[in-house]
Design an enzyme around this catalytic site. Structure first.
Site, mmCIF file in Angstrom:
data_model
loop_
_atom_site.group_PDB
_atom_site.id
_atom_site.type_symbol
_atom_site.label_atom_id
_atom_site.label_comp_id
_atom_site.label_asym_id
_atom_site.label_seq_id
_atom_site.Cartn_x
_atom_site.Cartn_y
_atom_site.Cartn_z
ATOM 1 N N GLU A 1 0.817 -1.218 0.000
ATOM 2 C CA GLU A 1 0.000 0.000 0.000
ATOM 3 C C GLU A 1 0.847 1.264 0.000
ATOM 4 O O GLU A 1 0.501 2.249 -0.664
ATOM 5 C CB GLU A 1 -0.904 -0.015 1.233
ATOM 6 C CG GLU A 1 -1.829 1.177 1.360
ATOM 7 C CD GLU A 1 -2.688 1.076 2.607
ATOM 8 O OE1 GLU A 1 -2.963 2.122 3.219
ATOM 9 O OE2 GLU A 1 -3.076 -0.056 2.963
ATOM 10 N N ASP A 2 1.978 1.273 0.739
ATOM 11 C CA ASP A 2 2.718 2.518 0.986
ATOM 12 C C ASP A 2 4.129 2.549 0.411
ATOM 13 O O ASP A 2 4.834 3.541 0.598
ATOM 14 C CB ASP A 2 2.806 2.773 2.502
ATOM 15 C CG ASP A 2 1.444 3.024 3.120
ATOM 16 O OD1 ASP A 2 0.563 3.531 2.411
ATOM 17 O OD2 ASP A 2 1.262 2.718 4.309
#
Length: 730
Positions: free
Chosen positions: A121-122
């Protein structure tokens, strides 16, 4: 698990809790310092993983830590340079989440995925890279907790993320375990955010994640999440409750004395048991205060008795009820009948020597572990076994709870994210579940068809027979016409209770359908959504028996230029055709028209045309309001060569055996009784109402004549027919 949930009077228990909390905080500080030192290993294990590994080995002594080391190294390198809003290195967050799960006893695969849960996600790490290095199982868990991008989904990103997460949880409950631990650590560090953002996150936690933690049985996470949400959304109540707990901490604890007496009683009985004083968390104390209006020292905690075997639980219960005065209304047996979230325990309450009431929980050590950690305590329920392989695309999960299966079923038919989000919150707000034993009396249902047969079904507390019908039969429940609850006839609006025996009565034909009133009695989203779709004329394929016709794929309208001619695939429209292109047609239940009645139609919500007899009072009311009629005609030039349903009123003088004689006359004409009602006699006169299924509409006149010939019957009328029109009877 809350830092505030300390034992108010038992110094030993309070000291142990403070000690565990200090150990936890020391572990988190150690993680932070190790993260700053970098990933350099010592004795083959990174500094930051030492405390996690120590806790994990306490639950799983033979755990392989190599994969955890590799996961940490990838997470640390990919998150390097990122900071949390608090200013800490970002790697402290996945480490803290992993520590939470390790303390609850999660197995190694779950911990590996928790270390990597934010990488896709990051960071620049892709799901394919995770799959290549750690396998499909870890990749699936990481993907399950990865948020959907707002740039792609806009305002629907949060609901769709939860939808995705729930679908993944249906295939692997460990997905939600990681999400709950992730939210707990975020809630612990929420103070650095703006108050309005704190409130928004706390509300979602309260409405969705806390109920999910309850349903998955993870009470340790649920209790702390509740306290953290309480502090943000209700700061005054939080401060008042916290002050009360601190005040009582300076007073003698009555539970400590009762616990010591219980230890003596059990020791004299030869029962090996551990007796603890278990403090309530702040929200629990707050609820007790609201219920009882004032608190005593015994209200701030409960006795917890831990034994080795199930039989010992009942032995302890017998000793407590023998040596103390029991509060009978407080006894609950969740061992013989476990809760829907795997929880097992005996609950009771006894009166102490000074009159104080002490609640007691009695369970085995294994039950206690499951009560605290829920599904996390089960380890890996998907480990390979010698049993039969699961169907392709599915995971064999014997622990998957019934509520999750229901939730997954209705979310598939709810494409709108706002409707899904609202329905999800409503479903999760129903935090108690009942078990109903269903033995169907479903006339017309083929053996082996979906929903046929009996069995136990789980429903939320407050559910009605309508909810049970849709839980049991899906959209085939449109044909449900009544029920027997504990052997007695009951309306579909009847609210069910735990342990009820239920028989659902199904119509033998496809003309039946739900009425708008059913929405008032339905509590489950699955029932409400199915009813709403039917009322809107959006019948799904395969829902229940229908006349032979080609069915469109799920969710698509029937194809073809003249949908009115395909009306036989629409509920209640086997006989009638409307002169309105694309309209579904259904026969009105108020007057049950049959060929060769003179009929007219009116368009209602969803583009459906409802067919009424011309003499039906509803027609006059529709015309008075300015509604324009729609021309309808009977299929097959009104020859009546189709099965149909009709409602007849038999008026008679009251006498013994009248009901038996009338039903015998009906059966002699080849008609089937769908439902029957008898009004109480008035001035020696009685009215019977029968809804009947006729194999051929042409047989209606002879049926009515046969009923009139029954001794004592002085008239038989069609439902909706006025006295003035009686001379026109068939």
């Amino acid at each position: 698990m809350s830092a505030e949930a300390t034992d108010p009077g038992n110094a030993g228990a309070a000291g142990r809790r403070r000690g565990r909390r200090r150990l936890e905080l020391r572990g988190l500080r150690r993680i932070g310092r190790a993260a700053l030192l970098g990933p350099a290993p010592r004795d083959g294990l990174p500094h930051a993983l030492e405390h996690v590994a120590q806790v994990h080995r306490g639950h799983h002594p033979d755990a392989d830590l190599d994969i955890l080391t590799k996961a940490y190294q990838l997470a640390e390198s990919s998150h390097r340079g990122q900071l949390r809003k608090s200013g800490e290195p970002y790697i402290t967050h996945p480490l803290a989440v992993t520590l939470i799960l390790a303390q609850l006893g999660a197995e190694t695969t779950t911990l590996t995925a928790s270390l990597l849960h934010d990488t896709v996600e990051d960071t620049e790490v892709t799901l394919d890279q995770v799959r290549e290095r750690f396998g499909a199982e870890v990749s699936y868990l990481v993907d399950g907790v990865t948020k959907l991008e707002k740039v792609d989904y806009g305002a629907a990103a949060e609901p769709e993320t939860f939808r995705k997460m729930l679908v993944a949880t249906g295939n692997d409950v460990r997905v939600m375990s990681i999400k709950l631990a992730d939210r707990l650590h975020n809630m612990r560090t929420l103070g650095v955010m703006r108050p309005e953002k704190q409130a928004r996150i706390a509300k979602v936690t309260r409405d969705v994640l806390i109920p999910l933690a309850e349903r998955l049985g993870v009470q340790a996470l649920k209790a702390e999440l509740e306290d953290l949400v309480f502090a943000i959304l209700h700061p005054e109540g939080y401060s008042t409750t916290r002050a009360l707990v601190r005040e009582y901490a300076t007073r003698p604890d009555p539970l400590a004395a009762i616990a010591q007496r219980v230890r003596t009683v059990l020791a004299e009985a030869g029962i090996d048991a551990e007796v603890l004083v278990r403090a309530r968390h702040l929200v629990s104390v707050h609820r007790v205060r609201l219920t009882r209006h004032e608190l005593t020292g015994a209200d701030l905690g409960r006795l917890l008795v831990l034994v080795a075997e199930d039989a010992d639980c009942y032995a302890v219960l017998g000793e407590l009820h023998t040596c103390f005065t029991p509060v009978v209304s407080e006894f609950k047996d969740f061992i013989a009948a476990p809760k829907f979230n795997l929880y097992q325990s005996l609950h009771t309450a006894v009166t102490g020597p000074s009159g104080e009431i002490a609640e007691a929980l009695i369970r085995t050590h294994q039950m206690h572990r499951v009560a605290e950690a829920g599904v996390i305590a089960l380890g890996n329920p998907y480990a390979p076994t010698d049993g039969a392989d699961a169907p392709e695309g599915e995971r064999a999960d014997p622990t998957r709870p019934g509520w999750l299966s229901r939730l997954l079923e209705w979310q598939r038919t709810t494409p709108d994210p706002d409707t899904f989000w609202t329905s999800l919150r409503d479903d999760l707000a129903q935090d108690r579940e009942i078990t109903v034993f269903c033995a169907d009396a479903d006339t017309g249902r083929a053996a082996g068809s979906p929903g046929a047969g009996g069995g136990a079904i789980g429903l939320p507390a407050g559910a009605s027979c309508v909810d049970a019908a849709y839980e049991r039969h899906g959209e085939a429940a449109h044909c449900c016409i009544g029920a027997r609850v504990n052997g007695r006839l009951a309306t579909l609006a009847t609210v069910l209770h735990d342990g009820d025996s239920l028989q659902l009565l199904m119509a033998p034909d496809s003309a039946a359908g739900p009425s708008p009133e059913w929405l008032d009695h339905a509590r489950t989203p699955a029932a409400r959504l199915a009813i709403a779709r039917w009322l809107a004329g959006e019948r799904q394929p395969g829902a229940r028996p229908a006349a032979p016709a080609a069915e469109p794929p799920a969710g698509r309208p029937a194809a073809g230029p003249d949908r009115s001619e395909a009306a036989q695939a629409t509920p209640g429209s086997v006989l009638a055709v409307a002169d309105l292109p694309g309209a579904a047609v259904r026969l009105a239940g108020c007057c049950t028209p049959v060929p060769p009645d003179t009929v007219t139609g009116f368009a209602v919500r969803g583009g459906t045309v409802t067919v009424h007899r011309a003499l039906c009072p509803v027609v006059a009311r529709m015309a008075a309001t300015g509604r324009q009629p729609v021309k309808v005609r009977w299929r097959g030039a009104g020859q009546g060569g189709h099965g149909c349903r009709v409602t007849l009123l038999a008026e008679a003088f009251s006498r013994p055996h009248l009901l038996a004689d009338l039903t015998e006359a009906i059966a002699s004409q080849g008609a089937a009784v769908v439902s029957a009602a008898v009004e109480p006699p008035h001035e020696q006169r009685v009215r019977h109402t029968y809804t009947l299924h006729l194999p051929n509409a042409a047989g209606l006149p002879s049926l009515m004549r046969a009923m009139r010939q029954v001794p004592g019957v002085f008239d038989v009328l069609r439902a909706g027919r006025t006295r003035q029109a009686a001379a026109l009877r068939p």
